[in-house]
Design an enzyme around this catalytic site. Structure first.
Site, mmCIF file in Angstrom:
data_model
loop_
_atom_site.group_PDB
_atom_site.id
_atom_site.type_symbol
_atom_site.label_atom_id
_atom_site.label_comp_id
_atom_site.label_asym_id
_atom_site.label_seq_id
_atom_site.Cartn_x
_atom_site.Cartn_y
_atom_site.Cartn_z
ATOM 1 N N ARG A 1 0.848 -1.031 -0.125
ATOM 2 C CA ARG A 1 -0.126 -0.037 0.099
ATOM 3 C C ARG A 1 0.837 1.307 -0.162
ATOM 4 O O ARG A 1 0.618 2.252 -0.652
ATOM 5 C CB ARG A 1 -0.882 0.016 1.169
ATOM 6 C CG ARG A 1 -2.140 -0.971 1.196
ATOM 7 C CD ARG A 1 -2.833 -1.049 2.290
ATOM 8 N NE ARG A 1 -2.614 -1.621 3.496
ATOM 9 C CZ ARG A 1 -2.418 -3.009 3.733
ATOM 10 N NH1 ARG A 1 -3.045 -3.653 2.586
ATOM 11 N NH2 ARG A 1 -1.839 -3.485 4.705
ATOM 12 N N ASP B 1 1.142 -18.619 3.060
ATOM 13 C CA ASP B 1 0.365 -18.791 4.408
ATOM 14 C C ASP B 1 -0.069 -20.452 4.563
ATOM 15 O O ASP B 1 0.261 -21.205 5.162
ATOM 16 C CB ASP B 1 -0.781 -18.067 4.548
ATOM 17 C CG ASP B 1 -0.285 -16.406 4.749
ATOM 18 O OD1 ASP B 1 -1.295 -15.905 4.803
ATOM 19 O OD2 ASP B 1 0.848 -16.298 5.248
#
Lengths: 230, 229
Positions: free
Chosen positions: A66, A83
């Site tokens: 971001r 993950d």
């Protein structure tokens, strides 16, 4: 916009996305995990440190994406897949060192199943992220997804619990119930950490189960609505 | 159309959950649960149940088309059951063979490649990740262009993993030793293992290529989205 993007060939444009800073952090995470699992039996503490660093990087690369305006679909998928695989591998290791090993195999099944179904239903409904759930009526669901800190606590709790379980096991094939029971009974700092982690872990697993049902409903609704609007 | 309005939403949902192929799907899940519960105490029952579940995988697709009961839920149930059953078998194998991490790596490759495939299928709007027509890789084309070859490679993986589980004698056997001695026997088993190894190797290679291809799809998706605001 026209001039600079026409100068870049398709291959260079592709390469630039692969070289985004958050994606490079993603590759570092993959390497950390490979190395960690390579040494997991010979050096437990090193494994745990590397695994935990990778987990921290998971939070950092989202922030970097971001901040540097380098959000990418590839980055999000790389994150999610890393993950899932790292958690699955840790659960596989745990199933070797604890009895009954099938407890961890079941947790692996629940993790893969719930996340897979979630992702599918996210695509079908066109939501951008499976975390943007607003229209579920289940109170636990709302509490979980409405509060990012609570959500973060539950996710971190799972990873911390699995890491602790791996660290405190002495020999192969220890009874899971005995190990957890005795660590809680100690009344030490470890006991508090295990208790806190167990609580967050339990909530996450319950949410996983609810999510499978919700996502299955989304798949069914999708077909029903498709039939009604040919 | 009028009788659709008569059926309550809950009943409509229930009818999809009760489609024949989806019921076969639930049976598959149960078979797998029982199989893995028994896997250490009764290897042969485990293998039979696992194999029956694998056969049901083919049957429920056929039933869906025959009874006109194709559903998105059914396809997802199928895919998730496949992934989880293969993952669990690989975890079991990682316990009985050295080095166990070989099977953990295969687990990682299986999950990673199928996850990326599914993502890229959604991004490109294709209905099925098996409908790949525009890849330039020759092995890719050979694999996806020929359903029988594809089927052989998929079956070969499952058969190889089952055989490896069945022939493991005691705990912690060396994988290389077991495979090599089996192939050297010159028995029908050797032949079966060799055939399975070949198909398995091709499938794993495809998995790796697919991860790269799917990653490219994700990247191209973003690039095209930026060019057409």
């Amino acid at each position: 916009m026209a001039k600079s993007s026409k100068k870049l060939t398709p291959r260079l444009r592709k390469l630039s996305v692969y070289l985004y800073i958050p994606n490079i952090i993603g590759y570092a995470r993959v390497l950390l995990n490979c190395y960690a699992f390579g040494v997991c039996f010979s050096n437990k503490w090193l494994f745990s440190v590397l695994y935990f660093i990778s987990f921290v990087c998971d939070a950092i690369d989202g922030w970097c994406a971001r901040k540097f305006n380098q959000v990418s679909t590839f980055g999000a998928v790389l994150d999610m897949v890393t993950d899932r695989i790292s958690t699955a591998s840790l659960l596989a290791i745990l199933s070797q060192v604890y009895r009954p090993g099938l407890v961890f195999v079941s947790l692996l099944a629940l993790d893969i199943g719930s996340h897979w179904l979630q992702m599918y239903s996210t695509f079908l409904t066109g939501k951008t992220s499976h975390k943007d759930v607003k229209d579920s009526t289940n109170w636990l669901f709302k509490a979980y997804y409405g509060n990012r800190i609570f959500m973060g606590y539950c996710c971190v709790a799972c990873e911390v619990l699995y890491l602790i379980l791996f660290l405190i096991v002495d020999t192969q094939s220890e009874s899971l119930v005995d190990v957890v029971g005795s660590s809680l009974q100690q009344g030490s700092l470890l006991s508090i950490l295990v208790a806190l982690s167990l609580f967050g872990w339990a909530i996450k697993q319950v949410v996983n189960v609810i999510q499978m049902k919700t996502a299955a409903d989304v798949c069914v609704h999708y077909d029903i609505e498709k039939k009604q609007k040919p």
